[in-house]
Design a protein around this motif. Sequence first.
Motif, PDB file in Angstrom:
ATOM      1  N   LYS A  86       0.858  -1.187   0.000  1.00  0.00           N
ATOM      2  CA  LYS A  86       0.000   0.000   0.000  1.00  0.00           C
ATOM      3  C   LYS A  86       0.888   1.228   0.000  1.00  0.00           C
ATOM      4  CE  LYS A  86      -3.967   2.146   2.262  1.00  0.00           C
ATOM      5  NZ  LYS A  86      -4.906   2.132   3.404  1.00  0.00           N
ATOM      6  N   ALA A  87       0.621   2.145  -0.894  1.00  0.00           N
ATOM      7  CA  ALA A  87       1.498   3.309  -1.077  1.00  0.00           C
ATOM      8  C   ALA A  87       1.687   4.103   0.217  1.00  0.00           C
ATOM      9  CB  ALA A  87       0.942   4.210  -2.176  1.00  0.00           C
ATOM     10  N   SER A  88       0.617   4.274   0.976  1.00  0.00           N
ATOM     11  CA  SER A  88       0.720   5.073   2.206  1.00  0.00           C
ATOM     12  C   SER A  88       1.591   4.377   3.255  1.00  0.00           C
ATOM     13  CB  SER A  88      -0.675   5.347   2.791  1.00  0.00           C
ATOM     14  OG  SER A  88      -1.341   4.142   3.098  1.00  0.00           O
ATOM     15  N   TYR A  89       1.634   3.045   3.251  1.00  0.00           N
ATOM     16  CA  TYR A  89       2.509   2.318   4.180  1.00  0.00           C
ATOM     17  C   TYR A  89       3.976   2.633   3.877  1.00  0.00           C
ATOM     18  CZ  TYR A  89      -1.479  -0.600   5.599  1.00  0.00           C
ATOM     19  OH  TYR A  89      -2.679  -1.061   6.092  1.00  0.00           O
ATOM     20  N   GLY A  90       4.312   2.628   2.590  1.00  0.00           N
ATOM     21  CA  GLY A  90       5.676   2.949   2.194  1.00  0.00           C
ATOM     22  C   GLY A  90       6.047   4.376   2.571  1.00  0.00           C
ATOM     23  N   LEU A  91       5.067   5.265   2.462  1.00  0.00           N
ATOM     24  CA  LEU A  91       5.295   6.679   2.808  1.00  0.00           C
ATOM     25  C   LEU A  91       5.588   6.836   4.301  1.00  0.00           C
ATOM     26  CD1 LEU A  91       5.276   9.566   1.714  1.00  0.00           C
ATOM     27  CD2 LEU A  91       2.830   9.653   2.200  1.00  0.00           C
ATOM     28  N   MET A  92       4.841   6.122   5.131  1.00  0.00           N
ATOM     29  CA  MET A  92       5.058   6.196   6.579  1.00  0.00           C
ATOM     30  C   MET A  92       6.408   5.586   6.960  1.00  0.00           C
ATOM     31  SD  MET A  92       1.228   5.197   7.856  1.00  0.00           S
ATOM     32  CE  MET A  92      -0.138   5.774   6.842  1.00  0.00           C
ATOM     33  N   THR A  93       6.795   4.529   6.247  1.00  0.00           N
ATOM     34  CA  THR A  93       8.106   3.930   6.488  1.00  0.00           C
ATOM     35  C   THR A  93       9.212   4.913   6.131  1.00  0.00           C
ATOM     36  OG1 THR A  93       7.166   1.773   5.894  1.00  0.00           O
ATOM     37  CG2 THR A  93       9.562   1.908   6.043  1.00  0.00           C
TER      38      THR A  93
END
Length: 441
Positions: free
Chosen positions: A18-25
């Motif tokens: 999920k794109a937002s998961y990568g962003l938070m990472t």
Amino acid sequence: MIILLLSLAIQIALSLKKASYGLMTYMAIRLCIPSAARVGSFSFNTLALMMLLICTLPTLIKRYFRIDKIDKYYIKNIIYLIVVLYVLTLFANYVPFSFQIKALIQMCSTELLPSIIFIILIKDQIDIKRCVTVLMYCSIFTSLYGIFTFLTRSNPLYDLFQTEGNLFENEFSRAGIESMAVGIYNDSIFLSLVCLLLITFLYNKSSIIKNKKLWGFTILILTINLILTTKRSGLIALIIFGIILFFDKQYRKVLKKILICGIIAVILLSFLPQGEGIKDMIISVIFFWNDKVQDSLDIGGSSNDLRLRQLLAVLDLVKYNILQGMGYDFANYYYTEIYDASIYGLDPDFAGFESFAFKILSASGIIGFIMWIKTFYNIKKYIHYKNNTSKYYALAFVASYLSAILITDTSGSFYLFFILSVLNKKFLMINNSNNQTKIEL
């Protein structure tokens, strides 16, 4: 190297899920891994951003056309700023064009671009609450590690990724305090700005956090960390934040809690061997305009007289290039290509260009300075768009950070300010909705 590659692999896997998961990472990587970390010839921060872009590019393109008008207003203002700074490089005749472009691209990619990605990928209430969760835990890590660096006068995490030595290899003392909190940054100014931003961001997020004790604990240790950096600029900025919010009745209860955290922090720190020095530093913050008080307390650091000399030196420097300045990133060019500080020490006139204003005036002139101030003003408008009940908070958030960097410099904290500005806007939008649930922490 193994830690970096593992972190990158986790980011890639989560980005694909999920794109937002990568962003938070990516956000966690920026807050928890030293910027000195490198993979081969690449900065790890830059590499992590490149991987995020590659993995989320299809989603970014698709969602860009669905974002709100106000989010496009933010992006338009950032692009406008970049275009003006680029045009100014064409008229600057001192710093080589190639040097300016390289520095401008670096600033745009690492400091400005992440916030635009946040605007596009953070799309709903769940995403924003997960971001607040990640920031809470990163704040706890940042604070505890910062306190560790103060108490032990060592920085093992920084040393793990950097072989050139750390700040604690040099002797120093400020207000009788022979240590300072530097965190993963090996830079107490950087850490003080990060703590300031995290405190002012988390300030009004208690409404969606179920565990109020953890929220209070996070604010407390961030405040302790801010004090232990021994940098008065962050404390002065935090006071400005509180003064502005005092006029907003809806936040007065939370302001009292922050004040209590500050008092507890001072009381706890007074029991340290350096407690007397910490008390003197706080007195110097209250009388920050009075150089005689600073001298009597032996606080050290830059005096008002020194900053005035720097300002006059910068104005004299750009008197024939007052509109466009000497060229983008002039301060860095001056100390890498013209003046060898390792031999002669800092220039007695310019010192360290110890203000964001001095760096902008020397690099981009009056036009560049006005553009940056306009950008900060537009961000303030963006944060409280269609939400006049939050105009004091938006003003306090922007004004406190701006005052801190005018006293010192951004020291690499720009990216966090822009990201948190975007998250503030999105939080205030969901905070007004009736369908609000609290984060389990």
